[in-house]
Design a protein around this motif. Structure first.
Motif, PDB file in Angstrom:
ATOM      1  N   MET A   1       0.849  -1.202   0.000  1.00 28.75           N
ATOM      2  CA  MET A   1       0.000   0.000   0.000  1.00 28.75           C
ATOM      3  C   MET A   1       0.882   1.247   0.000  1.00 28.75           C
ATOM      4  SD  MET A   1      -2.895   1.200   2.792  1.00 28.75           S
ATOM      5  CE  MET A   1      -4.003  -0.167   2.413  1.00 28.75           C
ATOM      6  N   LYS A   2       0.640   2.124  -0.954  1.00 29.99           N
ATOM      7  CA  LYS A   2       1.415   3.357  -1.041  1.00 29.99           C
ATOM      8  C   LYS A   2       0.574   4.545  -0.600  1.00 29.99           C
ATOM      9  CE  LYS A   2       4.743   2.156  -4.664  1.00 29.99           C
ATOM     10  NZ  LYS A   2       5.316   2.561  -5.975  1.00 29.99           N
ATOM     11  N   THR A   3       1.132   5.348   0.295  1.00 23.96           N
ATOM     12  CA  THR A   3       0.508   6.596   0.717  1.00 23.96           C
ATOM     13  C   THR A   3       1.613   7.652   0.791  1.00 23.96           C
ATOM     14  OG1 THR A   3       0.866   6.423   3.118  1.00 23.96           O
ATOM     15  CG2 THR A   3      -1.036   5.244   2.207  1.00 23.96           C
ATOM     16  N   GLN A   4       1.217   8.877   1.097  1.00 26.10           N
ATOM     17  CA  GLN A   4       2.224   9.917   1.260  1.00 26.10           C
ATOM     18  C   GLN A   4       3.208   9.582   2.376  1.00 26.10           C
ATOM     19  OE1 GLN A   4      -0.880  13.063   1.653  1.00 26.10           O
ATOM     20  NE2 GLN A   4       0.465  14.262   0.333  1.00 26.10           N
ATOM     21  N   ILE A   5       2.753   8.874   3.386  1.00 24.83           N
ATOM     22  CA  ILE A   5       3.625   8.526   4.506  1.00 24.83           C
ATOM     23  C   ILE A   5       4.607   7.420   4.126  1.00 24.83           C
ATOM     24  CG2 ILE A   5       3.614   7.344   6.757  1.00 24.83           C
ATOM     25  CD1 ILE A   5       3.165  10.341   7.010  1.00 24.83           C
ATOM     26  N   HIS A  13       4.503  -0.308   4.717  1.00 28.46           N
ATOM     27  CA  HIS A  13       3.134  -0.187   5.212  1.00 28.46           C
ATOM     28  C   HIS A  13       2.970   1.130   5.975  1.00 28.46           C
ATOM     29  CE1 HIS A  13       2.839  -4.323   4.055  1.00 28.46           C
ATOM     30  NE2 HIS A  13       3.596  -4.761   5.046  1.00 28.46           N
ATOM     31  N   PRO A  14       1.805   1.774   5.886  1.00 35.52           N
ATOM     32  CA  PRO A  14       1.604   3.069   6.548  1.00 35.52           C
ATOM     33  C   PRO A  14       1.257   2.913   8.030  1.00 35.52           C
ATOM     34  CG  PRO A  14      -0.359   2.512   5.323  1.00 35.52           C
ATOM     35  CD  PRO A  14       0.631   1.404   5.056  1.00 35.52           C
ATOM     36  N   ILE A  15       2.154   2.248   8.746  1.00 32.79           N
ATOM     37  CA  ILE A  15       1.944   1.954  10.168  1.00 32.79           C
ATOM     38  C   ILE A  15       3.179   2.391  10.941  1.00 32.79           C
ATOM     39  CG2 ILE A  15       1.566   0.149  11.887  1.00 32.79           C
ATOM     40  CD1 ILE A  15       0.188  -1.499   9.681  1.00 32.79           C
ATOM     41  N   ILE A  16       2.980   3.260  11.923  1.00 31.55           N
ATOM     42  CA  ILE A  16       4.077   3.776  12.740  1.00 31.55           C
ATOM     43  C   ILE A  16       3.883   3.317  14.180  1.00 31.55           C
ATOM     44  CG2 ILE A  16       5.180   5.873  13.641  1.00 31.55           C
ATOM     45  CD1 ILE A  16       4.360   7.295  11.077  1.00 31.55           C
ATOM     46  N   GLN A  17       4.965   2.881  14.805  1.00 28.97           N
ATOM     47  CA  GLN A  17       4.968   2.580  16.238  1.00 28.97           C
ATOM     48  C   GLN A  17       5.424   3.843  16.957  1.00 28.97           C
ATOM     49  OE1 GLN A  17       8.597   1.012  17.562  1.00 28.97           O
ATOM     50  NE2 GLN A  17       8.004   2.179  19.374  1.00 28.97           N
ATOM     51  N   GLY A  18       4.499   4.469  17.666  1.00 26.01           N
ATOM     52  CA  GLY A  18       4.820   5.730  18.317  1.00 26.01           C
ATOM     53  C   GLY A  18       5.823   5.569  19.452  1.00 26.01           C
ATOM     54  N   GLY A  19       6.445   6.678  19.817  1.00 22.32           N
ATOM     55  CA  GLY A  19       7.375   6.667  20.942  1.00 22.32           C
ATOM     56  C   GLY A  19       6.638   6.411  22.247  1.00 22.32           C
TER      57      GLY A  19
END
Length: 326
Positions: A1-5, A13-19
């Motif tokens: 999946m492509k997004t701006q992120i 993948h547009p998934i971030i593990q936050g701090g």
């Protein structure tokens, strides 16, 4: 999946593990990055800039994928060695920084000069617009549902995300209430370019926290978080426990006269006791309402694969099917 992120950060993948304090160590960050997301090391969990440099080195040994560092700027009489932490990030070759807390403007020139992309955590559209105006490359928009500090406006993501989409030019991710493929599709539909997950990643096999913490999240429902420190305008969403009940009792008794020193026992130095030692009732520790959607402790790779499969199935089958029938 492509997004701006995914394009901005070079991830699959547009998934971030936050701090997350006493959670965002190299092992978890590397696991998320290896699974195609963006793992984040939490700088202020490290006791010094040298320790952060070593943690960055450890993460680099475990993954050749992009990962980032969270740097939270806190008001303090004795502030952390922020210049040292920034230098460790730059010297460590990190290319992505998640900032939070106070305005990061004074640090942006050095970070950008080093080729680092900056995503700033915001709890309101006005703060997101400020982050955009000072040159942040992206924004994490945190709704009222989120664990940790949701700000003081109490706007949930069903309103906050479309409002951000109406106003922002830089890409943004949705944070708060994110747990699965449904969360991801909903966030994308409301204008976000990805999701940031905190609590969901705590309940994974690789999360370096006590098993009691993970089990507490699984046992909790969406009704089991509390808001503390509201009278101090430093609101934090935490999982309810005996320490939190003590804290709330003090808030009710002292009212507007309460000071931080009155509740220091329940909020100061709590995280190592909870996350490392499993002392769940030590005091307030961050947990989102999303706990009500968390029912297992998967490996990070399995979790991210599951999220992406579910998201793709919703888009390709359920939503496309609705259009076809129409």
């Amino acid at each position: 999946m492509k997004t701006q992120i995914t394009e901005l950060f070079g991830i699959e993948h547009p998934i971030i593990q936050g701090g997350m304090h006493y959670v965002g160590f190299a092992g978890l960050a590397a696991a998320v990055s290896n699974a195609g997301g963006l793992g984040i090391i939490t700088a202020l969990t490290q006791p010094s800039s040298d320790a952060l440099a070593r943690e960055i080195g450890r993460c680099r040994e475990m993954t050749d994928k992009p990962f980032g560092v969270n740097l939270t700027f806190l008001p303090s009489r004795n502030p952390p060695d922020y210049p040292g932490y920034v230098r460790a990030i730059i010297d460590g070759g990190v290319r992505i920084v998640e900032t939070a807390g106070n305005n990061p403007q004074q640090w942006l020139p050095a970070l950008h000069e080093a080729g680092i992309r900056v995503i700033h955590k915001c709890t309101s559209v006005r703060h997101a617009l400020k982050a955009e105006s000072i040159g942040c490359d992206a924004v994490s928009v945190d709704g009222f549902e989120c664990g940790g500090h949701p700000g003081e406006d109490d706007v949930p993501n069903f309103i906050l995300l479309p409002r951000a989409a109406d106003e922002l030019r830089v890409p943004f991710v949705a944070s708060g209430g994110m747990a699965d493929g449904r969360s991801l599709v909903a966030a994308l539909a409301m204008g976000a370019a990805g999701i940031n997950m905190g609590t969901r990643f705590v309940a994974t096999a690789e999360a370096p926290v006590h098993r009691k913490v993970k089990q507490a999240i699984i046992a909790a429902t969406e009704l089991d978080t509390r808001l503390v420190m509201r009278p101090l305008r430093n609101t934090e969403r935490v999982l309810n426990n005996a320490g939190v009940e003590r804290l709330l009792k003090k808030e009710r008794r002292l009212g507007a006269d309460i000071t931080f020193s009155d509740i220091a026992e329940e909020v100061g130095g709590v995280y190592p006791r909870v996350m490392r030692d499993g002392d769940l009732d030590a005091g307030g520790w961050s947990c989102g309402m999303v706990a009500g959607l968390i029912h297992d402790i998967p490996r990070v790779g399995d979790l991210i694969d599951r999220i992406m499969r579910q998201a793709e199935e919703i888009v390709a089958t359920r939503l496309q099917g609705m259009l076809s029938r129409a």
